[in-house]
Design a protein around this motif. Sequence first.
Motif, mmCIF file in Angstrom:
data_model
loop_
_atom_site.group_PDB
_atom_site.id
_atom_site.type_symbol
_atom_site.label_atom_id
_atom_site.label_comp_id
_atom_site.label_asym_id
_atom_site.label_seq_id
_atom_site.Cartn_x
_atom_site.Cartn_y
_atom_site.Cartn_z
ATOM 1 N N SER A 155 46.028 35.315 27.555
ATOM 2 C CA SER A 155 47.205 35.880 26.891
ATOM 3 C C SER A 155 48.091 36.713 27.823
ATOM 4 O O SER A 155 49.231 37.002 27.495
ATOM 5 N N ASP A 156 47.586 37.104 29.000
ATOM 6 C CA ASP A 156 48.423 37.920 29.905
ATOM 7 C C ASP A 156 49.249 37.068 30.862
ATOM 8 O O ASP A 156 49.837 37.589 31.812
ATOM 9 N N GLY A 157 49.294 35.750 30.635
ATOM 10 C CA GLY A 157 50.115 34.880 31.486
ATOM 11 C C GLY A 157 49.376 34.319 32.692
ATOM 12 O O GLY A 157 49.919 33.507 33.430
ATOM 13 N N SER A 158 48.133 34.743 32.877
ATOM 14 C CA SER A 158 47.347 34.143 33.963
ATOM 15 C C SER A 158 46.460 33.034 33.382
ATOM 16 O O SER A 158 46.312 32.919 32.164
ATOM 17 N N THR A 159 45.898 32.220 34.262
ATOM 18 C CA THR A 159 45.076 31.082 33.831
ATOM 19 C C THR A 159 43.868 30.949 34.744
ATOM 20 O O THR A 159 43.998 31.112 35.961
ATOM 21 N N ALA A 212 51.627 29.489 42.927
ATOM 22 C CA ALA A 212 50.993 30.590 42.182
ATOM 23 C C ALA A 212 50.081 31.454 43.053
ATOM 24 O O ALA A 212 49.404 30.952 43.950
ATOM 25 N N ASP A 213 50.060 32.748 42.753
ATOM 26 C CA ASP A 213 49.132 33.660 43.444
ATOM 27 C C ASP A 213 47.746 33.563 42.823
ATOM 28 O O ASP A 213 47.626 33.462 41.599
ATOM 29 N N PHE A 214 46.743 33.636 43.680
ATOM 30 C CA PHE A 214 45.360 33.696 43.186
ATOM 31 C C PHE A 214 45.035 35.168 42.953
ATOM 32 O O PHE A 214 45.293 36.003 43.812
ATOM 33 N N LYS A 215 44.496 35.481 41.784
ATOM 34 C CA LYS A 215 44.273 36.889 41.421
ATOM 35 C C LYS A 215 43.072 37.488 42.144
ATOM 36 O O LYS A 215 42.936 38.695 42.240
ATOM 37 N N PHE A 216 42.134 36.642 42.546
ATOM 38 C CA PHE A 216 41.010 37.108 43.364
ATOM 39 C C PHE A 216 40.525 35.959 44.227
ATOM 40 O O PHE A 216 40.802 34.783 43.928
ATOM 41 N N GLU A 217 39.844 36.271 45.289
ATOM 42 C CA GLU A 217 39.295 35.242 46.171
ATOM 43 C C GLU A 217 38.398 34.318 45.352
ATOM 44 O O GLU A 217 37.573 34.809 44.564
ATOM 45 N N PRO A 218 38.552 33.012 45.514
ATOM 46 C CA PRO A 218 37.740 32.099 44.714
ATOM 47 C C PRO A 218 36.240 32.416 44.802
ATOM 48 O O PRO A 218 35.742 32.784 45.870
ATOM 49 N N ARG A 219 35.583 32.305 43.654
ATOM 50 C CA ARG A 219 34.124 32.497 43.618
ATOM 51 C C ARG A 219 33.495 31.141 43.375
ATOM 52 O O ARG A 219 34.156 30.250 42.840
ATOM 53 N N HIS A 220 32.234 31.010 43.694
ATOM 54 C CA HIS A 220 31.584 29.755 43.324
ATOM 55 C C HIS A 220 30.166 29.993 42.837
ATOM 56 O O HIS A 220 29.564 31.046 43.085
ATOM 57 N N TYR A 228 39.722 24.551 48.120
ATOM 58 C CA TYR A 228 39.909 24.676 46.658
ATOM 59 C C TYR A 228 41.369 25.034 46.370
ATOM 60 O O TYR A 228 42.042 24.428 45.531
ATOM 61 N N LYS A 229 41.889 26.010 47.091
ATOM 62 C CA LYS A 229 43.269 26.461 46.865
ATOM 63 C C LYS A 229 44.256 25.321 47.105
ATOM 64 O O LYS A 229 45.163 25.101 46.309
ATOM 65 N N LYS A 230 44.034 24.600 48.198
ATOM 66 C CA LYS A 230 44.932 23.492 48.545
ATOM 67 C C LYS A 230 44.877 22.427 47.437
ATOM 68 O O LYS A 230 45.903 21.914 46.998
ATOM 69 N N PHE A 231 43.665 22.150 46.984
ATOM 70 C CA PHE A 231 43.479 21.122 45.955
ATOM 71 C C PHE A 231 44.227 21.503 44.676
ATOM 72 O O PHE A 231 44.930 20.693 44.075
ATOM 73 N N ILE A 232 44.069 22.746 44.267
ATOM 74 C CA ILE A 232 44.704 23.210 43.025
ATOM 75 C C ILE A 232 46.232 23.157 43.154
ATOM 76 O O ILE A 232 46.938 22.802 42.222
ATOM 77 N N ARG A 233 46.727 23.494 44.332
ATOM 78 C CA ARG A 233 48.182 23.475 44.529
ATOM 79 C C ARG A 233 48.736 22.052 44.521
ATOM 80 O O ARG A 233 49.855 21.820 44.087
ATOM 81 N N GLU A 234 47.887 21.082 44.996
ATOM 82 C CA GLU A 234 48.436 19.739 45.225
ATOM 83 C C GLU A 234 47.957 18.681 44.226
ATOM 84 O O GLU A 234 48.473 17.574 44.230
ATOM 85 N N PHE A 235 46.994 18.999 43.394
ATOM 86 C CA PHE A 235 46.415 17.977 42.509
ATOM 87 C C PHE A 235 47.492 17.419 41.566
ATOM 88 O O PHE A 235 48.114 18.160 40.792
ATOM 89 N N ASP A 236 47.694 16.099 41.638
ATOM 90 C CA ASP A 236 48.793 15.431 40.920
ATOM 91 C C ASP A 236 48.858 15.743 39.435
ATOM 92 O O ASP A 236 49.918 16.041 38.896
ATOM 93 N N ASP A 237 47.688 15.668 38.769
ATOM 94 C CA ASP A 237 47.694 15.811 37.302
ATOM 95 C C ASP A 237 48.113 17.218 36.860
ATOM 96 O O ASP A 237 48.453 17.430 35.697
ATOM 97 N N LEU A 238 48.070 18.182 37.774
ATOM 98 C CA LEU A 238 48.521 19.540 37.407
ATOM 99 C C LEU A 238 50.035 19.684 37.559
ATOM 100 O O LEU A 238 50.623 20.716 37.204
ATOM 101 N N GLN A 239 50.666 18.639 38.037
ATOM 102 C CA GLN A 239 52.131 18.517 38.101
ATOM 103 C C GLN A 239 52.843 19.745 38.672
ATOM 104 O O GLN A 239 53.808 20.240 38.095
ATOM 105 N N GLY A 240 52.298 20.248 39.739
ATOM 106 C CA GLY A 240 52.968 21.359 40.431
ATOM 107 C C GLY A 240 52.872 22.700 39.737
ATOM 108 O O GLY A 240 53.509 23.667 40.156
ATOM 109 N N ARG A 241 52.036 22.787 38.689
ATOM 110 C CA ARG A 241 51.955 24.027 37.902
ATOM 111 C C ARG A 241 51.553 25.239 38.753
ATOM 112 O O ARG A 241 51.991 26.356 38.492
ATOM 113 N N PHE A 242 50.708 24.994 39.762
ATOM 114 C CA PHE A 242 50.198 26.129 40.543
ATOM 115 C C PHE A 242 50.604 26.066 42.023
ATOM 116 O O PHE A 242 49.976 26.710 42.861
ATOM 117 N N THR A 243 51.639 25.276 42.325
ATOM 118 C CA THR A 243 52.008 25.088 43.731
ATOM 119 C C THR A 243 52.270 26.413 44.454
ATOM 120 O O THR A 243 51.842 26.616 45.584
#
Length: 416
Positions: free
Chosen positions: A219-223, A262-270, A245-260
């Motif tokens: 609800s705060d606009g982040s995803t 976008a700032d990451f709110k924290f370093e990716p965890r796994h 991971y970051k590159k993939f999220i920015r470039e993945f076709d089906d996400l249609q540029g939604r996160f090209t």
Amino acid sequence: MQTVDVVVIGAGPAGTVAASYLKKQGYHVTILEKEKFPRFQIGESLLPCCMEHLEECGLLEAVKARNFQKKTGAAFVRGEKKCEFFFEEQFTKGWTWTWQVKRADFDNTLAEAAKAKGVNVHFECEVLEVECSADKQLIVYKDVNGTIHQIECQFIIDSSGYGRVLPRLFDLSKPSAFSPRGAVFSHLEDKKRTEKAGNNIFVHSFDDNKSWIWAIPFSDGSTSVGIVGNREKIIELAANGGEKYKKFIREFDDLQGRFTQADFKFEPRHILGYSIGVKKMFGEGFVLSGNSTEFLDPIFSSGVTFATASGLLSAKMTHKHLQGETVNWEKDYENVIQKGIDVFRSYVTGWYNGDFQTIVFASNIEKSIKYQICSVLAGYVWDEANPFVKKHDSILQTLAKVIRMDEKDFKSSTVF
Ligand code: FAD
């Protein structure tokens, strides 16, 4: 020595639901929680069925007040294909919506609400040792200063999630039959969230159904955006601060540029190797609930709902036991929880072997079938009137086979 009626290990959804229910019945309940809250946890998309559990133990109103993102359905996407489910259109009569939540806020809300009801919640207290017997249980824990304490109770509910305190101490874990998978994730700024994408969870299947991406809007606009895949793939994506991971999220076709941009709110965890089973869900003086039992896979967002379902049922059985009634733990607890897990096991299997996708992406899927599947996706996996629950172990396979045969016939009839 402190003495209470029930000690609950862990203040996640399973623990707070169990403790709140028992407090309502008048018991002295203490939760021992290792972490300081709020703390990060993964598992952000809930299922409508869990609303019933939150309501019954008196925690629903506190969560409602937080204005979390309302979730009314789920969308599955693979390339050009898309199938959306809406919980209003389902077979089982039940809740038609739920929330998507940052677990730090959600779990903290549950813990504070449990506290307000009179549950003693001790944060930063790690359970180290447990001794169980027929009528008295002893727990040894360490507080934030390193001081060791002992607490005695009549019964223990282990809701320690990935900590799996009693499965570890009593050798109750067993390996999962699923391949060892993992996930890498972060929260992203989501300025390009479109009307079309909506606010519900999106699941993108790729890599021949071996990998998938979740997008869970808050609800705060982040995803929250995560990638699930086999172990090696996740290790590679998570390396060097999640560079790939970051590159993939920015470039993945089906996400249609939604996160090209976008700032990451924290370093990716796994997280790796989360699928695990259990030999037994109860024993003398204790019961396991939530992720301390079996955890299958994140694909259908069922974890928190199982945590609340098993938290609630374990508390009901504990109440009966403390009232001096004989409890058939195997029949009335383990088999019930196992039944729900087994339904989801069939759907998780169907997801990774592609049967589920064949069905939901079929062009002519019947409404009644979609409604029945939708109820499973809403968490109503104990509704035996639903053929997609009752015949879970064969129905996906059979239906997918028929659809594939139809598609083959259709293709050959258009060729000749
Ligand atoms: P937890 O939420 O893990 O809480 C257990 C608590 O016990 C923790 O606070 C921990 O600090 C405490 N604890 C541990 N050890 C000790 C100790 N020794 N002493 C005292 N306290 C202790 N589920 C969903 O419903 N929706 C999703 O979208 C979803 N996505 C997921 C994505 C991934 C990648 C994974 C791996 C899981 C996902 N899940 C999801 C599952 C979800 O994370 C869990 O099922 C859920 O958090 C289980 O709740 P719980 O109450 O059993 O345990």
